[in-house]
Design a protein around this motif. Structure first.
Motif, PDB file in Angstrom:
ATOM      1  N   PRO A  67       0.763  -1.254   0.171  1.00 49.27           N
ATOM      2  CA  PRO A  67      -0.287   0.058  -0.052  1.00 49.27           C
ATOM      3  C   PRO A  67       0.597   1.465  -0.208  1.00 49.27           C
ATOM      4  CG  PRO A  67      -0.640  -1.730   1.634  1.00 49.27           C
ATOM      5  CD  PRO A  67       0.616  -2.491   1.269  1.00 49.27           C
ATOM      6  N   LEU A  68       0.131   2.320  -1.007  1.00 55.74           N
ATOM      7  CA  LEU A  68       0.708   3.373  -0.914  1.00 55.74           C
ATOM      8  C   LEU A  68       0.986   4.678   0.784  1.00 55.74           C
ATOM      9  CD1 LEU A  68      -0.246   4.856  -4.306  1.00 55.74           C
ATOM     10  CD2 LEU A  68       1.622   3.007  -3.762  1.00 55.74           C
ATOM     11  N   LEU A  69       1.614   4.847   0.967  1.00 52.97           N
ATOM     12  CA  LEU A  69       2.238   5.550   2.212  1.00 52.97           C
ATOM     13  C   LEU A  69       0.385   7.364   1.380  1.00 52.97           C
ATOM     14  CD1 LEU A  69       5.817   5.734   2.497  1.00 52.97           C
ATOM     15  CD2 LEU A  69       3.724   4.327   3.913  1.00 52.97           C
ATOM     16  N   ARG A  70       0.668   7.726   3.139  1.00 54.44           N
ATOM     17  CA  ARG A  70       0.226   9.193   3.044  1.00 54.44           C
ATOM     18  C   ARG A  70       1.667  10.524   3.719  1.00 54.44           C
ATOM     19  NH1 ARG A  70      -1.096  10.727   8.013  1.00 54.44           N
ATOM     20  NH2 ARG A  70      -1.269   8.600   9.550  1.00 54.44           N
ATOM     21  N   TRP A  71       1.251  11.481   3.079  1.00 54.99           N
ATOM     22  CA  TRP A  71       2.112  12.259   3.331  1.00 54.99           C
ATOM     23  C   TRP A  71       1.593  12.430   5.075  1.00 54.99           C
ATOM     24  CZ3 TRP A  71       7.009  13.600   2.727  1.00 54.99           C
ATOM     25  CH2 TRP A  71       7.605  15.260   3.467  1.00 54.99           C
ATOM     26  N   ASP A  72       2.188  12.570   6.543  1.00 61.57           N
ATOM     27  CA  ASP A  72       2.289  13.060   7.558  1.00 61.57           C
ATOM     28  C   ASP A  72       2.457  13.739   8.186  1.00 61.57           C
ATOM     29  OD1 ASP A  72       1.904  12.801  10.528  1.00 61.57           O
ATOM     30  OD2 ASP A  72       1.353  11.197  10.959  1.00 61.57           O
ATOM     31  N   PRO A  73       2.212  15.532   8.489  1.00 64.68           N
ATOM     32  CA  PRO A  73       2.658  16.174   8.563  1.00 64.68           C
ATOM     33  C   PRO A  73       3.776  16.513   9.971  1.00 64.68           C
ATOM     34  CG  PRO A  73       0.605  17.219   8.071  1.00 64.68           C
ATOM     35  CD  PRO A  73       0.890  15.378   7.965  1.00 64.68           C
ATOM     36  N   ALA A  74       2.997  15.397  11.162  1.00 64.84           N
ATOM     37  CA  ALA A  74       3.246  15.869  12.161  1.00 64.84           C
ATOM     38  C   ALA A  74       5.043  15.246  12.132  1.00 64.84           C
ATOM     39  CB  ALA A  74       2.810  15.018  13.264  1.00 64.84           C
ATOM     40  N   LEU A  75       4.512  13.949  11.400  1.00 62.87           N
ATOM     41  CA  LEU A  75       6.335  13.416  10.782  1.00 62.87           C
ATOM     42  C   LEU A  75       7.244  14.111  10.200  1.00 62.87           C
ATOM     43  CD1 LEU A  75       5.636   9.558   9.563  1.00 62.87           C
ATOM     44  CD2 LEU A  75       6.226  10.457  12.285  1.00 62.87           C
ATOM     45  N   ALA A  76       7.020  15.025   9.298  1.00 65.24           N
ATOM     46  CA  ALA A  76       7.718  16.298   8.987  1.00 65.24           C
ATOM     47  C   ALA A  76       8.344  16.541   9.852  1.00 65.24           C
ATOM     48  CB  ALA A  76       7.188  16.735   7.978  1.00 65.24           C
ATOM     49  N   ALA A  77       7.349  17.163  10.824  1.00 65.16           N
ATOM     50  CA  ALA A  77       7.697  18.152  12.096  1.00 65.16           C
ATOM     51  C   ALA A  77       8.379  18.245  13.270  1.00 65.16           C
ATOM     52  CB  ALA A  77       6.592  18.852  13.349  1.00 65.16           C
ATOM     53  N   SER A  78       8.819  16.131  12.920  1.00 68.49           N
ATOM     54  CA  SER A  78       9.286  15.283  13.637  1.00 68.49           C
ATOM     55  C   SER A  78      10.846  15.933  13.217  1.00 68.49           C
ATOM     56  CB  SER A  78       8.952  14.214  14.589  1.00 68.49           C
ATOM     57  OG  SER A  78       9.786  13.153  14.839  1.00 68.49           O
ATOM     58  N   ALA A  79      10.413  15.365  11.815  1.00 71.55           N
ATOM     59  CA  ALA A  79      12.174  15.070  11.245  1.00 71.55           C
ATOM     60  C   ALA A  79      12.914  15.859  10.955  1.00 71.55           C
ATOM     61  CB  ALA A  79      11.767  14.692   9.733  1.00 71.55           C
TER      62      ALA A  79
END
Length: 191
Positions: A67-79
């Protein structure tokens, strides 16, 4: 630059530790990248970069039927929160696991503005040349799972979300991608 070629480093995602790999790309021309603001640039604020990074991940996932991934803004902020630490160290080292207990992490660094988002993620995807489907950690034709750990995280079946950030330092770009639920778990089938 070494021997007239740009240097690129990336860090294998490891449950037992980290290993470094150096890759000298064979690009005939210097690729162009979108301009970014100096410092931490969360990719959710750069929709074009986020879309390109997500698409690069999802091309690899589609190729193996997960299955394809979805973009997660919280993970982006964590990164994004880890970018300044990487720049201060001037090398790749995973963030402490205690600060991201439910997230995996892929790290990349390269010459500033020398790589496209697709090339950055492509260094991880290139590990598929050594990948063999199986039960993790026995998934590498080299016998060392660290040789394929970025790629296996990218295609990990139970991972559903990714968020990345680009940290631009004086001469170096750092790409940090975080994944949830985390992958590269012993005893699970890949892909």
């Amino acid at each position: 630059m070494k021997n007239g070629r740009r240097n690129l480093l990336f860090l294998s995602v490891g449950l037992l530790g980290a290993s470094y790999a150096s890759v000298a790309p064979s690009f005939a021309q210097r690729p162009t990248t979108p301009s970014v603001i100096r410092g931490v640039v969360p990719l959710q604020d750069q929709s074009n970069l986020a879309a390109r990074l997500l698409a690069a991940h999802n091309r690899e996932r589609a190729a193996v039927g997960v299955p394809l991934l979805r973009w997660d803004p919280a993970l982006a902020a964590s990164a994004a929160s880890y970018g300044p630490a990487l720049a201060a160290m001037g090398r790749l080292e995973h963030s402490p696991r205690a600060g991201r207990p439910f997230e995996s992490e892929n790290l990349w660094m390269g010459s500033r503005r020398a790589y496209t988002p697709e090339q950055m993620v492509g260094t991880w995807a290139s590990e598929k040349a050594y990948f063999r489907p199986g039960i993790f950690p026995n998934v590498s034709t080299t016998g060392n799972w660290l040789d394929v750990s970025h790629y296996t995280q990218m295609i990990w079946r139970s991972t559903t979300a990714v968020g990345c950030a680009l940290h631009a330092a004086a001469n170096t770009d750092y790409l940090i991608c975080r994944y949830a639920p985390k992958g590269n778990r012993d005893g699970q089938r890949v892909p």
